[in-house]
Design an enzyme around this catalytic site. Sequence first.
Site, mmCIF file in Angstrom:
data_model
loop_
_atom_site.group_PDB
_atom_site.id
_atom_site.type_symbol
_atom_site.label_atom_id
_atom_site.label_comp_id
_atom_site.label_asym_id
_atom_site.label_seq_id
_atom_site.Cartn_x
_atom_site.Cartn_y
_atom_site.Cartn_z
ATOM 1 N N GLU A 117 -15.162 -11.443 6.351
ATOM 2 C CA GLU A 117 -14.252 -12.138 5.428
ATOM 3 C C GLU A 117 -13.695 -11.188 4.365
ATOM 4 O OE1 GLU A 117 -13.580 -15.239 6.447
ATOM 5 O OE2 GLU A 117 -15.080 -14.740 7.980
ATOM 6 N N ASP A 170 15.273 9.145 10.406
ATOM 7 C CA ASP A 170 14.909 8.043 11.278
ATOM 8 C C ASP A 170 15.516 6.729 10.869
ATOM 9 O OD1 ASP A 170 13.292 9.211 13.249
ATOM 10 O OD2 ASP A 170 11.842 9.630 11.668
HETATM 11 N N1 4HQ Z 1 -7.219 -7.517 7.890
HETATM 12 N N2 4HQ Z 1 -2.938 -5.712 6.989
HETATM 13 C C1 4HQ Z 1 -9.170 -8.948 7.451
HETATM 14 C C2 4HQ Z 1 -5.844 -7.605 8.118
HETATM 15 C C3 4HQ Z 1 -4.860 -6.645 7.554
HETATM 16 C C4 4HQ Z 1 -3.454 -6.762 7.622
HETATM 17 C C5 4HQ Z 1 -7.884 -6.424 7.195
HETATM 18 C C6 4HQ Z 1 -8.095 -8.545 8.427
HETATM 19 C C7 4HQ Z 1 -8.973 -6.887 6.249
HETATM 20 C C8 4HQ Z 1 -10.981 -8.190 6.052
HETATM 21 N N3 4HQ Z 1 -5.097 -5.523 6.885
HETATM 22 N N4 4HQ Z 1 -9.884 -7.799 6.914
HETATM 23 N N5 4HQ Z 1 -2.753 -7.744 8.195
HETATM 24 O O1 4HQ Z 1 -5.418 -8.524 8.782
HETATM 25 O O2 4HQ Z 1 -3.939 -4.968 6.538
#
Ligand code: 4HQ
Length: 247
Positions: A117, A170
């Site tokens: 989490e 780019d």
């Molecule tokens: N997570 N961009 C949950 C992401 C995420 C995203 C990273 C899942 C952190 C705890 N991180 N954990 N989208 O979905 O950066």
Amino acid sequence: MRMKFDILTLFPNMFSSPLRESILGKAIEKGLIQIRTVNIRDFTSDKHQVVDDTPYGGGQGMVMKVEPIARAIESVKAQNPSAWTVYLTPQGKPLHQDLARRLSTQPHLILLCGRYEGVDERVRESLVDEEISIGDYVLTGGELAAMVVIDAVSRFIPGVLGSDRSAEEDSFYNSLLEYPQYTRPPNFRGHCVPEVLLSGNHSAISLWRRKEALRQTSLRRPDLLAKAELTEEDKKLLEEILKENFN
Ligand code: 4HQ
């Protein structure tokens, strides 16, 4: 060394291949970037090396404990006090080309990858400098997001893309999508390469490419077109495209 990346993760093996192939692999060999992993579990102090715990107040899932993360960050900062610490989370600033360019001016990034989490809120309050999201979807952990950041940032480091090519050329630099690309054969199952590209007429080719970049952008990403700085010639080309759509 132009730029250092330290990745704090529970799954260091995830990083062994993806960042060491092709262009980034070459950049590492040339000493333009350094990528290291730090296993957060190595910074636990209990016998069972526990890195997570149940959330206060109840609820599902587990939360990453603050102390191992604090010690892991401090171990990197002991050598590099000015390192900039990024936490990957859907709640962060959306990653885009300008943010990647700004991060590439940092000599040293610490990328903190959460699982479960996420991390105890006190990590974010006192140990993290910036939170970044790679998009509005949920990953199983921050590791893939960290790889995306490292890849997009590294392209801005001089020498990484090779001498005659820069990230500034780019797509997104001029806030348009790229024009279509072709290579041999000239005719594949009846699908032909546009005549102008075979003509050797360089000014006609440039004009065609600009027009097709405008066409792709207006069709697929009108939001980008609205933000783009368009010349008088661009506006003329867009009118031509509109007219073509009526016929
Ligand atoms: N997570 N961009 C949950 C992401 C995420 C995203 C990273 C899942 C952190 C705890 N991180 N954990 N989208 O979905 O950066």
